[in-house]
Design an enzyme around this catalytic site. Structure first.
Site, PDB file in Angstrom:
ATOM      1  N   TYR A  82       0.826  -1.217   0.000  1.00  0.00           N
ATOM      2  CA  TYR A  82       0.000   0.000   0.000  1.00  0.00           C
ATOM      3  C   TYR A  82       0.859   1.265   0.000  1.00  0.00           C
ATOM      4  CZ  TYR A  82      -2.933   3.756   1.576  1.00  0.00           C
ATOM      5  OH  TYR A  82      -3.585   4.955   1.660  1.00  0.00           O
TER       6      TYR A  82
ATOM      7  N   TRP B  84       1.121   5.772  -1.390  1.00  0.00           N
ATOM      8  CA  TRP B  84       0.874   6.879  -2.329  1.00  0.00           C
ATOM      9  C   TRP B  84       1.979   6.951  -3.372  1.00  0.00           C
ATOM     10  CZ3 TRP B  84      -2.306  11.378  -3.069  1.00  0.00           C
ATOM     11  CH2 TRP B  84      -3.545  11.280  -2.421  1.00  0.00           C
TER      12      TRP B  84
HETATM   13  P1  PGD Z   1       3.883   8.056   1.557  1.00  0.00           P
HETATM   14  O1  PGD Z   1       4.724   8.938   2.396  1.00  0.00           O
HETATM   15  O2  PGD Z   1       3.068   8.712   0.514  1.00  0.00           O
HETATM   16  O3  PGD Z   1       2.974   7.292   2.591  1.00  0.00           O
HETATM   17  O4  PGD Z   1       1.084   6.183   3.693  1.00  0.00           O
HETATM   18  P2  PGD Z   1       2.001   6.042   2.398  1.00  0.00           P
HETATM   19  O5  PGD Z   1       2.784   4.795   2.545  1.00  0.00           O
HETATM   20  O6  PGD Z   1       1.189   6.240   1.176  1.00  0.00           O
HETATM   21  O7  PGD Z   1       4.803   6.908   0.932  1.00  0.00           O
HETATM   22  C1  PGD Z   1       4.910   6.662  -0.411  1.00  0.00           C
HETATM   23  C2  PGD Z   1       6.315   6.128  -0.701  1.00  0.00           C
HETATM   24  O8  PGD Z   1       6.371   5.741  -2.059  1.00  0.00           O
HETATM   25  C3  PGD Z   1       7.414   7.136  -0.486  1.00  0.00           C
HETATM   26  O9  PGD Z   1       8.453   6.560   0.264  1.00  0.00           O
HETATM   27  C4  PGD Z   1       7.884   7.459  -1.910  1.00  0.00           C
HETATM   28  O10 PGD Z   1       9.233   7.848  -2.010  1.00  0.00           O
HETATM   29  C5  PGD Z   1       7.618   6.145  -2.612  1.00  0.00           C
HETATM   30  N1  PGD Z   1       7.444   6.258  -4.066  1.00  0.00           N
HETATM   31  C6  PGD Z   1       6.832   7.249  -4.718  1.00  0.00           C
HETATM   32  N2  PGD Z   1       6.860   7.010  -6.041  1.00  0.00           N
HETATM   33  C7  PGD Z   1       7.475   5.830  -6.227  1.00  0.00           C
HETATM   34  C8  PGD Z   1       7.779   5.065  -7.385  1.00  0.00           C
HETATM   35  O11 PGD Z   1       7.479   5.413  -8.504  1.00  0.00           O
HETATM   36  N3  PGD Z   1       8.402   3.874  -7.201  1.00  0.00           N
HETATM   37  C9  PGD Z   1       8.745   3.449  -5.965  1.00  0.00           C
HETATM   38  N4  PGD Z   1       9.326   2.257  -5.879  1.00  0.00           N
HETATM   39  N5  PGD Z   1       8.477   4.175  -4.845  1.00  0.00           N
HETATM   40  C10 PGD Z   1       7.850   5.349  -4.979  1.00  0.00           C
HETATM   41  C11 PGD Z   1       0.187   7.203   3.839  1.00  0.00           C
HETATM   42  C12 PGD Z   1      -0.918   6.761   4.798  1.00  0.00           C
HETATM   43  O12 PGD Z   1      -0.527   7.086   6.125  1.00  0.00           O
HETATM   44  C13 PGD Z   1      -2.236   7.385   4.502  1.00  0.00           C
HETATM   45  S1  PGD Z   1      -2.784   7.389   2.874  1.00  0.00           S
HETATM   46  C14 PGD Z   1      -3.033   7.877   5.465  1.00  0.00           C
HETATM   47  S2  PGD Z   1      -4.457   8.726   5.080  1.00  0.00           S
HETATM   48  C15 PGD Z   1      -2.769   7.645   6.877  1.00  0.00           C
HETATM   49  N6  PGD Z   1      -2.760   8.864   7.612  1.00  0.00           N
HETATM   50  C16 PGD Z   1      -2.348   8.826   8.892  1.00  0.00           C
HETATM   51  C17 PGD Z   1      -2.815   9.753   9.883  1.00  0.00           C
HETATM   52  O13 PGD Z   1      -3.618  10.657   9.603  1.00  0.00           O
HETATM   53  N7  PGD Z   1      -2.348   9.596  11.130  1.00  0.00           N
HETATM   54  C18 PGD Z   1      -1.497   8.615  11.482  1.00  0.00           C
HETATM   55  N8  PGD Z   1      -1.083   8.516  12.763  1.00  0.00           N
HETATM   56  N9  PGD Z   1      -1.062   7.749  10.574  1.00  0.00           N
HETATM   57  C19 PGD Z   1      -1.439   7.799   9.301  1.00  0.00           C
HETATM   58  N10 PGD Z   1      -0.992   6.888   8.399  1.00  0.00           N
HETATM   59  C20 PGD Z   1      -1.534   6.765   7.072  1.00  0.00           C
END
Ligand code: PGD
Length: 822
Positions: free
Chosen positions: A152, A154
């Site tokens: 999972y 973003w």
């Molecule tokens: P991101 O930081 O977006 O977090 O969790 P999510 O895991 O989506 O991580 C995406 C990762 O993908 C990054 O490390 C980025 O560098 C990598 N990446 C981006 N593009 C590529 C690519 O093309 N290839 C590869 N291999 N990697 C790539 C987010 C999640 O956290 C979400 S959606 C929510 S809504 C939640 N929100 C909360 C919250 O409100 N409060 C708490 N305490 N915890 C949460 N966690 C959740």
């Protein structure tokens, strides 16, 4: 100027553009009309796009030197300097790496050394062989159900370089299955309960459009959301249309009320009436309002009769006939700390005016989170304005610019996982087994355990290998210390990323991915509006030894002897991109849209469509309201279900069949609040997308004494001898973190704010419960499901204590390249 003022642009700053020049641009240009304004600046630079919007890049032939907002973006994100820096920052992963212990001893290595070991650089040939052999070993010895590829996150946007689909496409070349997941971290509770209530996911649906809200709503309630901040980003490429809508709403002088423990950027922008509610008590507040409406005969009986079922079963609970507790405004005041008179006045105001209740998702990312949106829909039903222009409720105004009028632009297809995903893939499995996403750690700990989930029983598989691309579970998942222990059960952990995230640092094998700016792709522009399409052009060659996820999985498929199955014979990225465009153009022809050839599109770099007449007037639930029989919604009764017989049949003790106030595991009125008297709101960051861009120059905008900021009310700070800028220790029974104090009255007393996505940086990585040096709030949050119904995450359900940190604070190291050995 306090640290907070520094970080939160004031309304004046927004309008003058002194902090967020992008937002000023939003409010300066109205570009929704066809034939947007002529360019005032020459258009040059290579076009590409990201979760922050389209942009143009300048290079010196080798490096990108500047990113400037796309000339048609009405509100460019303030994160663009971080997007550029993510390519070159010290946290960029340069080469394939293997954890030293794993390289030496393979699956027999000491797994407690994950996050502590050095890394060893290997060649791509070695890396591909290592991964390929390990996947094949696990498949042979344990089968597909022992590989967790839910992966999972973003991930970057783009129809081809969709790394999660690519991972699953690669595993599908073996035809042996893998374990996937259902749901997401954003709307875990809502997307499961809403189909029972309104027959759709609701959270990802188009909203009554902004122009209609501006014209018809008299009162707009923003409930647990910060759309001025969070609409900067989109799941695909945002059009930032919400900023045009919000500016118009503000200019129209409509009343805006913000219900939130935090005086958000949105509250400041609208100069809104701020109701600083106690966290996790929104259901009680809504019940208090509902009771007022009913007892003052302000509810709409006709609407309840014609368009809903179950109000009769809900009423005895509201009036206290079933539990001897009438849900009066006074009852709600004691729980919410919102005065009873305010609750009554709000209920009357809503009933007497055309009112739009815009809710965010924070109020469902908590224990019993299913109840919040169910009760919101119930309250809106009692107000009887659902389906009227500017009335009712909306669950996606804060997300991906919901409410921006839709165009006719055909939808682009994209790379598939090669499996059997259905019409709503995020709710289903494209693997051979699936778990509710947020239970991943519970699954690792308890192979074979059976859990409840939305009327079904799920048996946890026994996972040996986990493969993650495009996500950061060591930021997004709750209860870090529990997670770290559970992760040791996995024999092999493989990660692709372009940044040395906490997740990458805990992997055994790390493969360096390209950023989107180092590969060709295409994406839709405007999540809800489908305003157009944008070419995501490769701006520079891959830096260091990075390869795209597509290329990595092609090499792995080749090693498996299945290259053709993976590539379908396509020779390069552009051939795929063209195929997606051509399919859309064919669809366009059926709509009599004369789209240019792919070559012309690629040259210009974008394609824009005007909003349709229907798109400009869209009112959510209008058709249902006009004809509830013919346009019945997708619930068993065809009506809004205030009481659900399906949920009744499930007989869950933590999710009753009608909206109900239930005490969460932790809250300020709970038993443990004596020991831990501060509720932590883990809101979404101002300068990041979750954890993305944490490793970049943008940190300078918000860090305090090199730590993640912790907003604290002056009263709470004074009681603890904490001053603005102090390093503080935040702790509870689950763990401890350091943070930098931002003393501000923009947060109500007894509540502190720590942004989710701060990178985890353990002081002593092998020691259970060690201090996080930077400030990851998920060290403190509990890992529990919202209820047996949805099993969503509860990232906002957390209380803790804060104290001034005395002594020498350990140096933050997570933003340096990890140690490597030859
Ligand atoms: P991101 O930081 O977006 O977090 O969790 P999510 O895991 O989506 O991580 C995406 C990762 O993908 C990054 O490390 C980025 O560098 C990598 N990446 C981006 N593009 C590529 C690519 O093309 N290839 C590869 N291999 N990697 C790539 C987010 C999640 O956290 C979400 S959606 C929510 S809504 C939640 N929100 C909360 C919250 O409100 N409060 C708490 N305490 N915890 C949460 N966690 C959740």
């Amino acid at each position: 100027m306090t640290e907070t003022e520094n970080r939160h642009p004031s309304r004046r700053q927004i309008l003058e553009g002194s902090v967020a020049a992008g937002l000023l641009a939003a409010f300066g240009n109205g570009v929704l009309a066809k034939g947007a304004q002529a360019q005032s600046t020459p258009v040059n630079g290579i076009i590409s796009a990201s979760h922050w919007g389209p942009f143009r890049a300048t290079t010196d032939g080798k490096r990108i030197t500047e990113l400037v907002p796309f000339e048609k973006d009405p509100a460019p994100s303030r994160a663009l300097p971080g997007v550029l820096d993510s390519i070159y920052s010290p946290t960029r992963i340069k080469y394939p790496m293997v954890r030293a212990g794993y390289l030496k001893d393979g699956i027999k290595s000491d797994r407690s050394m994950r996050g502590a070991d050095q890394f060893v650089r290997v060649s791509w040939d070695q890396a591909i062989e290592l991964v390929s052999k390990e996947i094949e070993r696990v498949l042979k010895e344990h089968g597909g159900n022992s590989i967790f590829a839910g992966s999972y996150g973003w991930k970057s946007t783009g129809k081809l370089h969709n790394c999660r689909s690519l991972l699953q496409r690669y595993l599908n070349v073996y035809d042996k299955g893998f374990v996937s997941h259902s749901g997401d971290y954003s709307t875990g509770a809502s997307q499961v309960i809403m189909p029972h209530v309104v027959g759709t996911l609701e959270v990802y649906e188009q909203q009554t459009v902004w122009p209609i809200v501006v014209e018809h709503s008299n009162v707009v309630v923003i409930w647990g959301a910060d759309p001025v901040n969070t609409n900067q980003i989109g799941w695909i490429v945002p059009d930032h249309g919400a900023y045009v809508g919000m500016k118009a709403l503000k200019e129209a002088g409509k009343k805006v009320i913000v219900i939130d423990p935090l005086k958000t950027e949105t509250a400041e922008f609208f100069n809104a009436e701020w109701i600083p509610i106690r966290p996790h008590t929104d259901v009680a507040l809504m019940l208090g309002m509902a009771h007022t409406l009913y007892s003052e005969k302000l509810h709409d009986e006709k609407f309840l009769e014609e368009y809903t079922t179950g109000f009769k079963q809900f009423l005895p609970y509201l009036l206290g006939e079933t539990d001897k507790t009438p849900k009066t405004a006074e009852w709600a005041a004691a729980i919410t700390e919102v005065p009873a008179e305010t609750i009554k006045e709000l209920a009357r105001l809503f009933a007497k005016n055309r009112t739009m209740l815009m809710s965010g998702w924070s109020i469902q990312r908590q224990h019993h989170g299913e109840q919040s949106h169910w009760m919101l829909v119930t309250l809106a039903s009692m107000l009887g304005q659902i389906g009227l222009p500017g009335g009712g409720f909306g669950l996606s105004y804060h997300y991906s610019n919901g409410g921006t009028p839709e165009t006719d632009c055909p939808a682009l297809s994209g790379i598939t996982s090669g499996g059997e995903a259905g019409a709503t893939p995020w709710l289903e499995t494209s693997g051979s087994a699936s778990i509710p996403l947020a239970r991943v750690v519970d699954m690792l700990e308890n192979p074979g355990k059976v859990i409840d989930f939305n009327g079904k029983k799920i048996t946890y598989p026994d996972i040996k290998l986990s493969y993650w691309v495009g996500g950061n579970p060591f930021a997004h998942h709750q209860d870090r210390n529990r997670m770290l222990k559970a992760w040791q059960k996995i024999e092999t952990f493989i990660v692709h990323d372009f940044q040395w995230t906490p997740t990458a640092r805990h992997a055994d094998i790390i493969l360096p991915a390209t950023t989107p700016y180092e590969r060709d792709d295409i994406e839709q522009w405007g999540d809800y509006s489908l305003r157009g399409m944008v070419a995501m052009k490769k701006i520079i060659e891959p830096v260091f030894e990075a390869k795209s996820d597509y290329e990595i999985f092609r090499l792995l498929s080749k090693a498996a002897g299945k290259e053709q199955k993976f590539t379908e014979g396509k020779k390069d990225d552009l051939e795929w991109v063209k195929s997606f465009y051509d399919a859309a153009a064919k669809l366009g022809q059926t709509r009599k849209l004369n789209m240019p050839s792919f070559e012309e599109f690629w040259k210009v770099g974008y394609l824009e469509f005007p909003p349709t007449e229907a798109g400009k007037k869209f009112v959510r639930y209008e058709k249902f309201r006009e004809d509830p029989a013919l346009e019945a919604i997708g619930t068993p009764s065809g009506k809004i279900e205030i009481y659900s017989k399906n949920i009744e049949k499930m007989a869950y003790d933590d999710c009753p069949p009608h909206p109900t106030w239930m005490e969460p595991l932790e809250w300020l009125g709970g038993k443990t609040a004596n020991t831990y008297p501060l509720h932590i709101v883990t809101k979404h960051p101002l300068y990041r997308l979750h954890s993305q861009l944490c490793g970049t120059v943008l940190r300078k905008k918000y860090e305090v004494n090199e730590r993640a900021p912790l907003m604290i009310n002056p009263k709470d700070a004074e009681a603890r001898g904490i001053k603005n800028g102090d390093i503080v220790r935040v702790f509870n029974d689950r763990g401890q973190i350091l943070a930098g104090a931002v003393v501000t009255d923009k947060i109500r007393p007894s509540v502190v704010v720590c942004e989710e996505g701060n990178w985890y940086n353990p002081a002593e990585p092998t020691k259970h419960g060690t201090l996080c040096k930077f400030g990851d709030p998920n060290v403190l949050t509990p890992d529990i499901g919202t209820s047996k119904l949805a099993q969503g995450n509860c990232g906002h359900t957390v209380i803790a204590q804060v104290e001034k940190f005395i002594g020498t604070a350990p140096t933050v190291t997570v933003f340096l390249e990890p140690e490597t050995s030859a």
